[in-house]
Design a protein around this motif. Sequence first.
Motif, short mmCIF file in Angstrom:
data_model
loop_
_atom_site.label_atom_id
_atom_site.label_comp_id
_atom_site.label_asym_id
_atom_site.label_seq_id
_atom_site.Cartn_x
_atom_site.Cartn_y
_atom_site.Cartn_z
N LYS A 1 -9.75 0.22 -8.17
CA LYS A 1 -10.88 -0.60 -7.91
C LYS A 1 -11.28 -0.80 -6.64
O LYS A 1 -12.35 -1.36 -6.35
CB LYS A 1 -10.48 -2.08 -8.78
N GLY A 2 -10.40 -0.67 -5.83
CA GLY A 2 -10.49 -0.64 -4.21
C GLY A 2 -10.10 -1.84 -3.71
O GLY A 2 -9.94 -2.10 -2.33
N THR A 3 -9.67 -2.93 -4.36
CA THR A 3 -9.01 -4.15 -4.02
C THR A 3 -7.46 -3.96 -4.04
O THR A 3 -6.85 -5.21 -3.54
CB THR A 3 -9.50 -5.28 -4.87
N GLU A 4 -7.08 -3.24 -4.44
CA GLU A 4 -5.35 -3.03 -4.61
C GLU A 4 -4.78 -2.86 -3.31
O GLU A 4 -5.51 -2.28 -2.42
CB GLU A 4 -4.81 -1.71 -5.77
N GLN A 5 -3.26 -3.17 -3.21
CA GLN A 5 -2.76 -2.87 -2.06
C GLN A 5 -1.94 -1.43 -2.60
O GLN A 5 -1.18 -1.46 -3.77
CB GLN A 5 -1.84 -3.89 -1.50
N ILE A 6 -1.87 -0.39 -1.81
CA ILE A 6 -1.13 1.07 -2.11
C ILE A 6 -0.20 1.36 -0.86
O ILE A 6 -0.63 0.80 0.13
CB ILE A 6 -2.39 1.94 -2.36
N ALA A 7 0.65 2.21 -1.27
CA ALA A 7 1.54 2.63 -0.56
C ALA A 7 0.81 3.91 0.34
O ALA A 7 0.32 4.75 -0.08
CB ALA A 7 2.91 3.04 -1.11
N THR A 8 0.63 3.98 1.62
CA THR A 8 -0.09 4.89 2.50
C THR A 8 0.92 5.64 3.13
O THR A 8 0.36 7.05 3.50
CB THR A 8 -1.16 4.30 3.36
N VAL A 9 2.14 5.37 3.90
CA VAL A 9 2.90 5.92 4.34
C VAL A 9 4.41 5.84 3.85
O VAL A 9 4.80 4.98 3.05
CB VAL A 9 2.98 5.53 5.89
N ASN A 10 4.96 7.09 3.87
CA ASN A 10 6.24 7.31 3.19
C ASN A 10 6.16 7.07 1.58
O ASN A 10 7.09 6.88 0.98
CB ASN A 10 7.41 6.75 3.69
N SER A 11 5.12 7.37 0.80
CA SER A 11 4.86 7.42 -0.39
C SER A 11 5.74 8.43 -1.16
O SER A 11 6.01 8.18 -2.40
CB SER A 11 3.33 7.39 -0.77
N PHE A 12 5.92 9.46 -0.58
CA PHE A 12 6.85 10.39 -1.18
C PHE A 12 8.32 9.76 -1.57
O PHE A 12 8.71 10.41 -2.55
CB PHE A 12 6.94 11.68 -0.18
N THR A 13 8.44 8.90 -0.86
CA THR A 13 10.04 8.24 -1.32
C THR A 13 9.91 7.80 -2.61
O THR A 13 10.73 7.67 -3.45
CB THR A 13 10.61 7.46 -0.06
N LEU A 14 8.66 6.99 -2.97
CA LEU A 14 8.58 6.39 -4.16
C LEU A 14 8.31 7.40 -5.23
O LEU A 14 8.91 7.25 -6.39
CB LEU A 14 7.15 5.56 -4.28
#
Length: 373
Positions: free
Chosen positions: A348-361
Motif C-alpha cells: 500500500k506504500g504505508t508499510e515498514q519494510i526491510a530494506t537492508v540485509n533482507s536476504f537474512t530473513l
Amino acid sequence: MPLTLAFLLAGCGGGSEASNETAPANQQQADASPVEGKITLSPDQIASAGIQIARPTVGGGGTLELPATIEGDPQGTQVVSAAIGGRVVSLTRNLGQSVGRGDTLAVIESREAAQLKGEVEASRARLTLANSNLAREQRLFAQRVSPEQDLIAARTAAIEARIAYNQAQQQVSAAGGGGGGLNRLGIAAPVSGQVISRSVVLGQTVAADAELYRIANLSSVSLSLNLQPADAGRVKPGNLVTVTAAGRQATAKVSFVSPALDAQTRLVPVIATLDNRNMEWRVGEPVTASVQLTGSGGDGAISVPTTAVQTDEGKSVVFVRTKTGFQAVPVTLGDSSGASVIVRSGLKGTEQIATVNSFTLKAELGKSEAAED
C-alpha cells in the motif's frame, strides 16, 4: 554474520502450529500461496542482524542512473567570427576571461575595411551637401524665387543621401565597427560571458566568416544525456535530474526530449538545464546523472529499493514489519531503474519494510518452510 544470525534466530518460528484436524486445510492454503510463514524477531535481534527498515517511496517512477556530459547552454553560446577578411592586429581576450556585450575582442586590418569606412565618410559628405541644398531651395521657394519642382528635387536628393549614409554605417556596424583607423575594424562581443575557445593568433590572416572566438554564458549549463527509447518514454520536460561528480551534487531539470532518435547511436538525445551561477560545473566535464522517471502507474506509483526484494519459490517477496517480526508479502514488480524497482501490487506504500540485509530473513524463511515440510 550467518552463524551469529543462526543463534539470534534460533527461537524464530516459521508460522503458527496447526492441529491434525486442520492440517489438510492448511496444506491446501500452502499450495495456493507458497509464502505463508511469519518470522518472529525482537527489536534487539533485528538490530543485531543489521536489518534496516524504511517505508516504500510513493510517487514518481523511480530513477535512471547513467553517464552524462556538461555542455554549454546552446542558447547562451555564441560564435564570434570575422565579417571581413584581413590580418588580425589585436586580440584582447584569452581563454577563460570574462567579456561584456559590446567589448572589442579583436581588430582586423584590411583594404575592405578601408573601403567600408571610406564609403561612410563619402556618404556623410554627400548628405551634408544634400541637406545644404535642401535648405537653400526651401529658402528660395519661400521667397518665390525657386519653383516647387526644384524644392521637391532637393528634398528627394536629401532623403536618398540619408539612406545611403545609413546603409554605409550599417555595413560597417555589421562588419564590426571601430578599430581605431580607417583600414581597421573592431570585432565586438555579441553577448556577455566567458571565452571558451580562441581560434586565431596575433598577426594571422583570416578569411571572411572565419571563427575567432567562442563565448558562452556559463551561468546556466546543459546536461547532455542519451537514453534508450524505452526509457525516454518515461522522461518528460520538467523531470528532475540529480547531477553528481567529485564531491559535488546539484539538481537539474529536463528541458528537452528529442522526438527523434540519433541517426548514428539510435538513442534519444535529452537535454537538462543546470544552474551554474557559482561556476561549479565545467563544460566537457563527465558526470553521473540520476534521472527522475515518470511512473506508468501515475503519481501514486510505489517503489522500493532492489535490496528489499527477495525471491521465494519463484515469487518476489518483500518483508513487511509486524508487531512480532516480519511477514513475507508477495509482490508484483514493474520497471526497475538504478537502485529501485516499481511495485505494481502487494504493498500500500504505508508499510515498514526491510530494506537492508533482507536476504537474512529469506534464509530464515527457508529454514521455517523446510521444517514444516
